[in-house]
Design an enzyme around this catalytic site. Structure first.
Site, PDB file in Angstrom:
ATOM      1  N   VAL A 107       0.860  -1.177   0.000  1.00 52.51           N
ATOM      2  CA  VAL A 107       0.000   0.000   0.000  1.00 52.51           C
ATOM      3  C   VAL A 107       0.898   1.228   0.000  1.00 52.51           C
ATOM      4  O   VAL A 107       1.864   1.297   0.764  1.00 52.51           O
ATOM      5  CB  VAL A 107      -0.930   0.017   1.234  1.00 52.51           C
ATOM      6  CG1 VAL A 107      -1.834   1.244   1.203  1.00 52.51           C
ATOM      7  CG2 VAL A 107      -1.754  -1.260   1.314  1.00 52.51           C
ATOM      8  N   CYS A 108       0.588   2.191  -0.860  1.00 45.93           N
ATOM      9  CA  CYS A 108       1.274   3.480  -0.860  1.00 45.93           C
ATOM     10  C   CYS A 108       2.786   3.292  -1.022  1.00 45.93           C
ATOM     11  O   CYS A 108       3.247   2.578  -1.909  1.00 45.93           O
ATOM     12  CB  CYS A 108       0.913   4.223   0.425  1.00 45.93           C
ATOM     13  SG  CYS A 108       1.335   5.972   0.448  1.00 45.93           S
ATOM     14  N   THR A 109       3.579   3.881  -0.129  1.00 51.37           N
ATOM     15  CA  THR A 109       5.036   3.797  -0.247  1.00 51.37           C
ATOM     16  C   THR A 109       5.593   2.453   0.194  1.00 51.37           C
ATOM     17  O   THR A 109       6.809   2.247   0.142  1.00 51.37           O
ATOM     18  CB  THR A 109       5.711   4.911   0.568  1.00 51.37           C
ATOM     19  OG1 THR A 109       5.247   4.857   1.917  1.00 51.37           O
ATOM     20  CG2 THR A 109       5.396   6.287  -0.022  1.00 51.37           C
ATOM     21  N   THR A 127       2.617   3.476  -6.964  1.00 48.83           N
ATOM     22  CA  THR A 127       2.751   3.945  -5.589  1.00 48.83           C
ATOM     23  C   THR A 127       2.057   5.295  -5.504  1.00 48.83           C
ATOM     24  O   THR A 127       1.451   5.753  -6.486  1.00 48.83           O
ATOM     25  CB  THR A 127       4.232   4.031  -5.162  1.00 48.83           C
ATOM     26  OG1 THR A 127       4.306   4.310  -3.755  1.00 48.83           O
ATOM     27  CG2 THR A 127       4.977   5.117  -5.933  1.00 48.83           C
TER      28      THR A 127
END
Length: 328
Positions: A107-109, A127
């Site tokens: 998830v995300c970074t 990302t």
């Protein structure tokens, strides 16, 4: 027989709390809905089994140490303060166990951790949009796509920022337990199961810049409110009291995209909203959004989203409520 999955969520110092709790609530909601606490058996783990603090200061106590955990059905790596100085023990664990996971998710970074462990080389990934440039510079062997909400490449899935983790978790639930289950969880969490993975991370109005001069800002607002109108450069230039050539040049300079591309994005988003609402036919939607014909709208949908308007409506509009069985 109900499928069951073991889920391991990795925690570390500075992790983003919503990247952890968003997917966790999706999995927990599925267990509750199915009345099966084992549908998703979720555990959390840190490198040494000790509590950590999220980036916002929330203290999280893990269930286990990573050294006591092996590969599992779903390994989820949240984002957070992980781009620099990642714990080498965490990267070593990912390198050793990531390829053995049934599904490896970030998830995300969190994608930075997967990439640092070499798990995204040669794969498509995404990302958070704000970190895509940095990611691409650090990991040139990853085929980065900065636009989608999430990307699936075989058994590896990466998602955009924060709430995109919920979208991805709902997609996993839909894959495991069907669309109606995923829709029910989405409604319970008051989120929408309407974002296909290849939908952009944010709308064209957010992706574009707001023009500096008031006349161009007024044109941007007018486009959004009148998608069925004549939105050619000549007509828009007349509204801004500029020559078509001057208008096109000024719009591109201040908004960051050509008028045609901006109009195309606004019309697509307007059509998606109407299709999701479900109250108008495809032909009516095509006229209301300035496409003129269903075929023109179909081509725009296939080009941008990889699916037809009819399929988009089938997949992303809410299900009709079940008829009441209450008797007098």
């Amino acid at each position: 027989m109900t499928s069951r999955r073991n889920v391991l969520i990795i925690l570390y110092e500075g992790v983003q709390s919503l990247d952890v709790t968003g997917p966790l609530e999706v999995f927990h909601g599925t267990n509750t809905l199915l009345r099966d606490p084992g549908a998703y058996r979720v555990r959390t783990a840190t490198v040494d089994g000790e509590p950590v603090r999220t980036g916002s200061g929330l203290r999280l106590a893990p269930d286990a140490a990573l050294g006591d955990c092996g590969a599992t059905d779903i390994v989820l790596v949240p984002g957070g303060q992980c781009m620099d100085g990642a714990d080498p023990r965490l990267l070593a664990w990912l390198d050793r166990n990531g390829p053995r996971a049934g599904r490896l998710v970030s998830v995300c970074t969190g994608a930075f951790l997967l990439a640092a462990a070499g798990l995204l080389d040669g794969r498509r990934a995404t990302t958070h949009w704000a970190y895509c440039e940095d990611f691409a510079r650090r990991y040139p062997d990853v085929e980065l796509d900065p636009d989608p909400v999430f990307v699936r490449d075989g058994s590896v899935a990466t998602s955009a920022g924060v709430t995109a983790g919920i979208d991805l978790a709902l997609a996993l639930v839909e894959e495991d337990h069907g669309r109606q289950t995923a829709l029910a969880i989405a409604r319970h969490l008051v989120v929408f199961l309407r974002r296909p993975g290849n939908q952009r991370q944010f709308s064209v109005q957010l992706a574009a810049q707001t023009a500096n001069r008031p006349t161009l800002r007024d044109v941007q607002h007018w486009i959004a409110e009148h998608p069925a109108a004549d939105l050619g450069v000549e007509a828009l230039a007349a509204r801004a009291n500029l020559s078509p050539r001057h208008f096109a040049r000024a719009f591109h300079a201040e908004v960051g995209m050509t008028p045609g591309r901006y109009v195309e994005g606004v019309r697509l988003e307007a059509a998606r909203r109407l299709l999701e609402d479900g109250s108008q036919g495809v032909e009516e939607v095509s006229r209301a959004c300035g496409y003129g014909t269903p075929e023109a709208m179909r081509r725009a949908f296939v080009r941008a989203l990889g699916t037809s308007p009819a399929e988009y409506r089938r997949r992303f509009r809410p299900l009709a409520p079940a008829p009441s069985t209450t008797t007098a």
